[in-house]
Design a protein around this motif. Structure first.
Motif, mmCIF file in Angstrom:
data_model
loop_
_atom_site.group_PDB
_atom_site.id
_atom_site.type_symbol
_atom_site.label_atom_id
_atom_site.label_comp_id
_atom_site.label_asym_id
_atom_site.label_seq_id
_atom_site.Cartn_x
_atom_site.Cartn_y
_atom_site.Cartn_z
ATOM 1 N N ASN A 113 59.046 43.342 87.770
ATOM 2 C CA ASN A 113 58.628 42.040 87.354
ATOM 3 C C ASN A 113 56.666 42.383 87.118
ATOM 4 N N THR A 114 55.554 42.140 86.027
ATOM 5 C CA THR A 114 54.564 42.778 86.409
ATOM 6 C C THR A 114 54.054 41.343 86.671
ATOM 7 N N ALA A 115 54.171 39.943 87.466
ATOM 8 C CA ALA A 115 53.247 39.459 87.202
ATOM 9 C C ALA A 115 52.419 39.162 88.095
ATOM 10 N N LYS A 116 52.856 40.222 89.253
ATOM 11 C CA LYS A 116 51.286 40.342 90.279
ATOM 12 C C LYS A 116 50.208 41.066 89.826
ATOM 13 N N LEU A 117 50.594 41.711 88.615
ATOM 14 C CA LEU A 117 48.907 42.206 87.704
ATOM 15 C C LEU A 117 48.556 41.651 87.501
ATOM 16 N N GLU A 118 47.447 41.708 88.210
ATOM 17 C CA GLU A 118 46.770 40.023 87.275
ATOM 18 C C GLU A 118 45.496 39.876 87.103
ATOM 19 N N ARG A 119 44.390 41.846 87.386
ATOM 20 C CA ARG A 119 43.198 41.227 87.375
ATOM 21 C C ARG A 119 42.199 40.988 85.830
ATOM 22 N N ILE A 120 41.406 40.320 85.536
ATOM 23 C CA ILE A 120 41.320 39.984 84.543
ATOM 24 C C ILE A 120 39.765 40.103 84.670
ATOM 25 N N SER A 121 39.341 40.688 83.139
ATOM 26 C CA SER A 121 37.551 40.550 83.138
ATOM 27 C C SER A 121 37.179 40.790 81.727
ATOM 28 N N VAL A 122 35.365 40.728 81.456
ATOM 29 C CA VAL A 122 35.381 40.353 79.973
ATOM 30 C C VAL A 122 33.713 40.927 80.087
ATOM 31 N N GLN A 123 33.394 41.987 79.521
ATOM 32 C CA GLN A 123 31.867 42.104 79.117
ATOM 33 C C GLN A 123 32.090 42.624 77.410
ATOM 34 N N GLY A 124 31.270 41.403 76.968
ATOM 35 C CA GLY A 124 30.474 41.402 75.791
ATOM 36 C C GLY A 124 31.835 40.610 75.013
ATOM 37 N N THR A 125 32.444 41.344 74.033
ATOM 38 C CA THR A 125 33.228 40.647 73.605
ATOM 39 C C THR A 125 34.736 41.450 73.417
ATOM 40 N N ILE A 126 34.878 42.298 75.064
ATOM 41 C CA ILE A 126 35.614 43.311 74.966
ATOM 42 C C ILE A 126 35.848 42.397 76.692
ATOM 43 N N ILE A 127 37.493 41.895 76.290
ATOM 44 C CA ILE A 127 38.566 41.546 77.326
ATOM 45 C C ILE A 127 39.377 42.624 78.048
ATOM 46 N N SER A 128 39.108 42.182 79.532
ATOM 47 C CA SER A 128 40.579 43.700 80.189
ATOM 48 C C SER A 128 40.797 43.126 80.843
#
Ligand SMILES: Cc1cc2nc3c(=O)[nH]c(=O)nc-3n(C[C@H](O)[C@H](O)[C@H](O)COP(=O)(O)OP(=O)(O)OC[C@H]3O[C@@H](n4cnc5c(N)ncnc54)[C@H](O)[C@@H]3O)c2cc1C
Length: 303
Positions: free
Chosen positions: A87-102
């Protein structure tokens, strides 16, 4: 299901002293249809390294692996799933640089759409009401309002069944209507980059609100369901075909073809996976007999 102590101990060792692994866990708790038997092992890795570790344990012990995102487009059979369910629910990292969201795969599409709005980025408004994980939405090329995730994906990170981490470009994914090359392979999608465009946060918010209201009006959101059960055949709406053969409101056991939208099957409280499969068969046969059109499931059947 019988638990192999060696496999269970190895999983516990890498998964937060056992806090991220469950044995014989009913998957009805982890799917939006609220049906399905147990997973022999259900794991919640919280990093890409842990996903790699789980895959290596599976490979070493010859145990099958299945991935579960938000469980919003799967029918898990009543007999459950033998092997390791990631289950992938705990893969939660998120960041933004310019117009790109990772983002990692466990972020949900409503979370991602809101994150984009907070950063005045446009391109994800269509997805605000899709109750998917990012990983599941990539695999299914989830979409609405004539747009789909493949339109804004830049690249995707996966762990393959050898435990290798790879980054794939958009061109390698063959996105099509509810299709991607990931459906034919075996891999864990662990994250990806989205290429969005600068926009106006107020306009983005208004469009998301409009999309949400439309769903509330047209979809049976009060009862457990898995969204559209069948793909729309070329030139037709599956819901129209099912409704026009007289099946709107038809039920088998606890599963019912929604009165509100005939391409939704709702769980009225006591549905089993078998009830849903029987009802799907009924819809396929009736539509085939009347129109000569074969309905293909949009949902994945697991187990
Ligand atoms: C109320 C409702 C409305 C919906 N509306 C829409 C809509 O407008 N448009 C639309 O396209 N869909 C819609 N859906 C269906 C569903 O949300 C999407 O198909 C979504 O992409 C499924 O994502 P998930 O994370 O829930 O995947 P799951 O249901 O958990 O899994 C779906 C498939 O993807 C695989 N998978 C999941 N995550 C990964 C991963 N990280 N790596 C590898 N494989 C993976 C699973 O093994 C399975 O085969 C709706 C569903 C509901 C319940």
């Amino acid at each position: 299901m019988e638990i192999n102590d060696t496999v269970f101990a190895q999983l516990k060792e890498i998964l937060n002293s056992g806090k991220e692994v469950l044995a014989n866990e009913p998957l009805s708790k982890w799917t939006t249809w609220r049906v399905g038997g147990p997973a022999q092992y259900l794991v919640f890795p919280s990093s890409v390294e842990k996903v790699v570790g789980v895959i290596k344990i599976a490979k070493k012990n010859n145990v099958p692996v299945i991935v579960l995102g938000n469980g919003s487009n799967v029918l898990v059979k009543d007999s459950g799933i033998k092997g390791i369910v990631i289950n992938t629910a705990k893969l939660e990292r998120i960041s933004v640089q310019g117009t790109i969201i990772s983002a990692e795969a466990g972020n949900t599409m409503p979370q991602l759409a809101k994150y984009a709005m907070q950063n005045s980025l446009t391109g994800l408004e269509f997805s605000v009401g899709i109750p998917a994980s990012f990983g599941g939405a990539i695999l299914m090329n989830a979409g609405a309002w004539g747009k789909s995730l493949g339109d804004v994906i830049k690249e995707v990170k996966i762990v393959n069944m050898e435990g290798e981490v790879k980054v794939l470009s958009r061109e390698q994914m063959n996105f099509n209507y509810r299709e991607s090359s990931f459906k034919k392979g075996a891999q864990v999608i662990v994250g990806g980059n989205l290429k969005l465009a600068q926009g106006d946060a107020v306009k983005i918010k208004n469009l998301m609100t409009f999309h949400q209201q439309n769903r509330i009006e047209k979809q049976p959101l009060r009862l457990p369901n898995a969204g559209s059960v069948f793909k729309n055949p070329e030139g037709y709406a599956a819901g129209y075909l099912i409704e026009s053969v007289g099946l709107k409101g038809f039920n088998m056991g606890g599963a019912k073809i929604s009165d509100k939208h005939a391409n939704f099957i709702v769980n009225t409280g006591s549905a089993t996976a078998e009830d849903i499969l029987n009802l799907m068969d009924k819809a396929v046969h009736c539509v085939e007999n009347f129109y000569g059109i074969h309905l293909e499931p949009e949902i994945s059947i697991l187990g």
